[in-house]
Design a protein around this motif. Structure first.
Motif, PDB file in Angstrom:
ATOM      1  N   ALA A 156      13.320  -6.170  41.590  1.00  0.00           N
ATOM      2  CA  ALA A 156      13.029  -5.468  40.336  1.00  0.00           C
ATOM      3  C   ALA A 156      12.462  -6.461  39.337  1.00  0.00           C
ATOM      4  N   VAL A 157      11.673  -5.934  38.408  1.00  0.00           N
ATOM      5  CA  VAL A 157      11.127  -6.754  37.320  1.00  0.00           C
ATOM      6  C   VAL A 157      11.591  -6.131  36.005  1.00  0.00           C
ATOM      7  N   VAL A 158      11.876  -6.973  35.028  1.00  0.00           N
ATOM      8  CA  VAL A 158      12.245  -6.491  33.698  1.00  0.00           C
ATOM      9  C   VAL A 158      11.035  -6.676  32.781  1.00  0.00           C
ATOM     10  N   VAL A 159      10.623  -5.598  32.117  1.00  0.00           N
ATOM     11  CA  VAL A 159       9.442  -5.654  31.249  1.00  0.00           C
ATOM     12  C   VAL A 159       9.859  -5.251  29.844  1.00  0.00           C
ATOM     13  N   ASN A 160       9.645  -6.129  28.874  1.00  0.00           N
ATOM     14  CA  ASN A 160      10.002  -5.802  27.489  1.00  0.00           C
ATOM     15  C   ASN A 160       8.879  -5.037  26.805  1.00  0.00           C
ATOM     16  N   VAL A 161       9.132  -3.760  26.515  1.00  0.00           N
ATOM     17  CA  VAL A 161       8.202  -2.956  25.718  1.00  0.00           C
ATOM     18  C   VAL A 161       8.982  -2.310  24.563  1.00  0.00           C
ATOM     19  N   ALA A 162       9.980  -3.032  24.056  1.00  0.00           N
ATOM     20  CA  ALA A 162      10.762  -2.530  22.915  1.00  0.00           C
ATOM     21  C   ALA A 162      10.024  -2.839  21.612  1.00  0.00           C
ATOM     22  N   SER A 163      10.511  -2.237  20.523  1.00  0.00           N
ATOM     23  CA  SER A 163       9.918  -2.453  19.201  1.00  0.00           C
ATOM     24  C   SER A 163       9.813  -3.954  18.916  1.00  0.00           C
ATOM     25  N   THR A 164       8.716  -4.326  18.253  1.00  0.00           N
ATOM     26  CA  THR A 164       8.541  -5.730  17.870  1.00  0.00           C
ATOM     27  C   THR A 164       9.617  -6.121  16.874  1.00  0.00           C
ATOM     28  N   GLU A 165      10.251  -7.259  17.107  1.00  0.00           N
ATOM     29  CA  GLU A 165      11.296  -7.719  16.177  1.00  0.00           C
ATOM     30  C   GLU A 165      10.776  -8.941  15.413  1.00  0.00           C
ATOM     31  N   PRO A 166      11.319  -9.193  14.229  1.00  0.00           N
ATOM     32  CA  PRO A 166      10.901 -10.389  13.497  1.00  0.00           C
ATOM     33  C   PRO A 166      11.348 -11.644  14.241  1.00  0.00           C
ATOM     34  N   ALA A 167      10.633 -12.755  14.045  1.00  0.00           N
ATOM     35  CA  ALA A 167      11.070 -14.016  14.649  1.00  0.00           C
ATOM     36  C   ALA A 167      12.441 -14.368  14.081  1.00  0.00           C
ATOM     37  N   PRO A 168      13.370 -14.876  14.903  1.00  0.00           N
ATOM     38  CA  PRO A 168      14.720 -15.155  14.395  1.00  0.00           C
ATOM     39  C   PRO A 168      14.691 -16.249  13.337  1.00  0.00           C
ATOM     40  N   ALA A 169      15.437 -16.019  12.240  1.00  0.00           N
ATOM     41  CA  ALA A 169      15.420 -16.980  11.141  1.00  0.00           C
ATOM     42  C   ALA A 169      16.317 -18.181  11.450  1.00  0.00           C
ATOM     43  N   ASP A 170      17.435 -17.925  12.144  1.00  0.00           N
ATOM     44  CA  ASP A 170      18.349 -19.029  12.470  1.00  0.00           C
ATOM     45  C   ASP A 170      18.275 -19.279  13.987  1.00  0.00           C
ATOM     46  N   GLY A 171      19.237 -19.987  14.510  1.00  0.00           N
ATOM     47  CA  GLY A 171      19.193 -20.318  15.944  1.00  0.00           C
ATOM     48  C   GLY A 171      19.744 -19.226  16.842  1.00  0.00           C
ATOM     49  N   SER A 172      20.109 -18.060  16.240  1.00  0.00           N
ATOM     50  CA  SER A 172      20.765 -17.023  17.052  1.00  0.00           C
ATOM     51  C   SER A 172      19.775 -16.389  18.024  1.00  0.00           C
ATOM     52  N   LEU A 173      20.298 -15.768  19.068  1.00  0.00           N
ATOM     53  CA  LEU A 173      19.439 -15.109  20.047  1.00  0.00           C
ATOM     54  C   LEU A 173      19.123 -13.698  19.557  1.00  0.00           C
ATOM     55  N   PRO A 174      17.833 -13.364  19.347  1.00  0.00           N
ATOM     56  CA  PRO A 174      17.493 -11.987  18.975  1.00  0.00           C
ATOM     57  C   PRO A 174      17.653 -11.078  20.203  1.00  0.00           C
ATOM     58  N   PRO A 175      17.666  -9.734  20.002  1.00  0.00           N
ATOM     59  CA  PRO A 175      17.871  -8.835  21.139  1.00  0.00           C
ATOM     60  C   PRO A 175      16.926  -9.121  22.315  1.00  0.00           C
ATOM     61  N   SER A 176      15.634  -9.391  22.021  1.00  0.00           N
ATOM     62  CA  SER A 176      14.695  -9.600  23.137  1.00  0.00           C
ATOM     63  C   SER A 176      15.126 -10.781  24.004  1.00  0.00           C
ATOM     64  N   SER A 177      15.774 -11.778  23.399  1.00  0.00           N
ATOM     65  CA  SER A 177      16.213 -12.946  24.173  1.00  0.00           C
ATOM     66  C   SER A 177      17.467 -12.626  24.987  1.00  0.00           C
ATOM     67  N   LEU A 178      18.314 -11.727  24.445  1.00  0.00           N
ATOM     68  CA  LEU A 178      19.494 -11.318  25.215  1.00  0.00           C
ATOM     69  C   LEU A 178      19.046 -10.601  26.497  1.00  0.00           C
ATOM     70  N   TYR A 179      18.044  -9.734  26.356  1.00  0.00           N
ATOM     71  CA  TYR A 179      17.525  -9.026  27.531  1.00  0.00           C
ATOM     72  C   TYR A 179      16.845  -9.986  28.503  1.00  0.00           C
ATOM     73  N   ALA A 180      16.091 -10.935  27.964  1.00  0.00           N
ATOM     74  CA  ALA A 180      15.377 -11.884  28.834  1.00  0.00           C
ATOM     75  C   ALA A 180      16.383 -12.697  29.648  1.00  0.00           C
ATOM     76  N   ALA A 181      17.463 -13.128  28.988  1.00  0.00           N
ATOM     77  CA  ALA A 181      18.497 -13.892  29.696  1.00  0.00           C
ATOM     78  C   ALA A 181      19.139 -13.021  30.771  1.00  0.00           C
ATOM     79  N   ALA A 182      19.388 -11.741  30.440  1.00  0.00           N
ATOM     80  CA  ALA A 182      20.004 -10.832  31.406  1.00  0.00           C
ATOM     81  C   ALA A 182      19.089 -10.631  32.616  1.00  0.00           C
ATOM     82  N   ALA A 183      17.779 -10.526  32.366  1.00  0.00           N
ATOM     83  CA  ALA A 183      16.827 -10.338  33.471  1.00  0.00           C
ATOM     84  C   ALA A 183      16.971 -11.485  34.477  1.00  0.00           C
ATOM     85  N   LEU A 184      16.954 -12.711  33.964  1.00  0.00           N
ATOM     86  CA  LEU A 184      17.019 -13.864  34.867  1.00  0.00           C
ATOM     87  C   LEU A 184      18.383 -13.942  35.545  1.00  0.00           C
TER      88      LEU A 184
END
Ligand code: NAD
Length: 396
Positions: A156-184
């Motif tokens: 399976a492949v994970v493809v992000n086509v969710a709403s564009t999110e702002p670049a994270p202001a601090d070092g926290s993981l934004p939702p797109s990064s949580l999904y990317a980590a889950a994919a791997l």
């Protein structure tokens, strides 16, 4: 009665079922995902030709890409409007042909049954303790693994086509990064079709490197930037001096609404401007603006105004107007990317797929920025996927 073994009829081998592959969309109920799922079913059933799908052209015939009929869809979303209904809305807006959602209702309902709640959203804690990043990643990973196991998928492949999110202001993981980590973590290749951070987060660099999985991104190149990646090299190669390049986009739909947030628009515009800086050698004067015009729905108008100098300083202007249906432009590319990345995984490729820069505004790695050169690289890539090494027309 006993029979000589040699006289026994030879059993007809039961053909093993053709492998099926998963496409897990983050943002599975959005316009792009709904159009991709509907379109895949329509093309697989022979209801429509694969217009706009580069992987259906003859150059890709020998790649061994998974056929559209082998794709099984699922994903995460934070809204619960069922996919068949979402497709009806898109048909009412003229994005999908009238009658198509009912023709592929079974496929839409099957994909809808494989959509799991996404996050994080405000209020997701339900009064309990807030989930940590690791909790979210674990939940998303389990959802993807369950999908693969339940459906008996070969990958399976994970493809992000969710709403564009702002670049994270601090070092926290934004939702797109949580999904990317889950994919791997789930052992899946990852494609980021949006400008969101995804795997581009310093905290995910180690995971991306050690995963042994291929990944590609960022931000699909479907309209204004596609044109820029053709026209930029033209000015350079004709030795015409570009003095200013300004652009305005008018669009509605979910993407228009998300990009009304200046922080989200900034993430998008950075990719558009990078193409000019890379193809012209330096960023010209001028800006890109995005206006949300809800009345336009998924239809976008992109206007570019290019001021340039000719021989002896003669001043000239080129203006282009691109009027496109965003989801119809994006969906075939998303299907291309899913198939190419699934095949890359099957062939054991890993790390950033730089040769897929043809598809992106802000490609991973250091590939060329001009569309024509990117297409050469894509064909070369097709050759790497092929079982016949010389079938790609790759430069030698
Ligand atoms: N259409 C194009 O031409 C094009 C080109 C390049 C990039 N993109 C990008 O593709 C993305 C999708 O575009 P669209 O038009 O389908 O937008 P859309 O608003 O129709 O769909 C986005 C979906 O993402 C969901 N979502 C939001 N946050 C989520 C989360 N945390 N987890 C799971 N799902 C979440 C939304 O509920 C929605 O269903 C956007 O980021 C857009 O910038 C589109």
């Amino acid at each position: 009665m006993s029979a000589e073994p040699s006289s026994l009829p030879t059993p007809t081998p039961t053909p093993s079922p053709a492998p099926r592959f998963g496409v897990w969309f983050v943002g599975a109920r959005g316009s792009v995902a709904t159009t991709a799922i509907t379109g895949s079913a329509a093309v697989a059933a022979g209801l429509h030709p694969p217009t706009g799908m580069v992987t259906e052209t003859p150059d890709f015939a020998a790649c061994g890409l998974p056929p559209l009929s082998s794709l099984v869809f699922g994903g995460h979303d934070t809204v619960d409007c069922p996919l068949p209904k979402r497709a009806e809305h898109l048909a009412a807006g003229g994005v999908l042909p009238h009658g198509l959602p009912s023709a592929v209702h079974a496929e839409l309902a099957a994909a809808d049954a494989e959509i799991r709640p996404g996050g994080p959203l405000p209020g997701d804690t339900d009064g309990g303790p807030a989930r940590t990043d690791d909790d979210w990643i674990a939940v998303f990973t389990a959802d993807i693994r369950d999908f693969v196991d339940r459906q008996g998928l070969a990958g399976a492949v994970v493809v992000n086509v969710a709403s564009t999110e702002p670049a994270p202001a601090d070092g926290s993981l934004p939702p797109s990064s949580l999904y990317a980590a889950a994919a791997l973590r789930a052992g899946c290749p990852y494609v980021n079709f949006t400008p969101s951070t995804g795997l581009h987060h310093p905290r995910l660099a180690k995971l991306a490197e050690s995963s042994g999985l291929p990944y590609a991104g960022r931000d699909g190149k479907t309209g204004q930037t596609l044109l820029r990646s053709v026209l930029g090299p033209m000015f350079l190669q004709r030795a015409l001096a570009v003095r200013a390049w300004s652009g305005t986009n008018l669009l509605g739909g979910g993407d228009g609404a998300a990009l009304a947030d200046p922080a989200a628009a900034a993430a998008k515009n950075a990719g558009k401007e990078r193409v000019l800086a890379d193809t012209l050698g330096a960023a010209p004067e001028g800006e890109v603006h995005i206006d949300d015009v809800p009345a336009l729905g998924d239809w976008k108008t992109a206007w570019d105004h290019i001021a340039f100098d000719g021989f002896l300083g003669s001043r000239m202007i080129l203006q282009t107007i691109w009027q496109g249906c965003d989801s119809a432009l994006a969906a075939p590319l998303v299907l291309d990317l899913a198939r190419l990345t699934l095949r890359a995984r099957q062939k054991g490729l890993s790390g950033p797929l730089t040769d897929l820069g043809f598809y992106f505004k802000d490609p991973v790695g250091d590939g060329p920025s001009a569309l024509a050169e990117q297409y050469v690289r894509l064909r070369h890539f097709a050759g790497r996927l092929s079982t016949a090494p010389d079938a790609s027309g790759a430069p030698r």
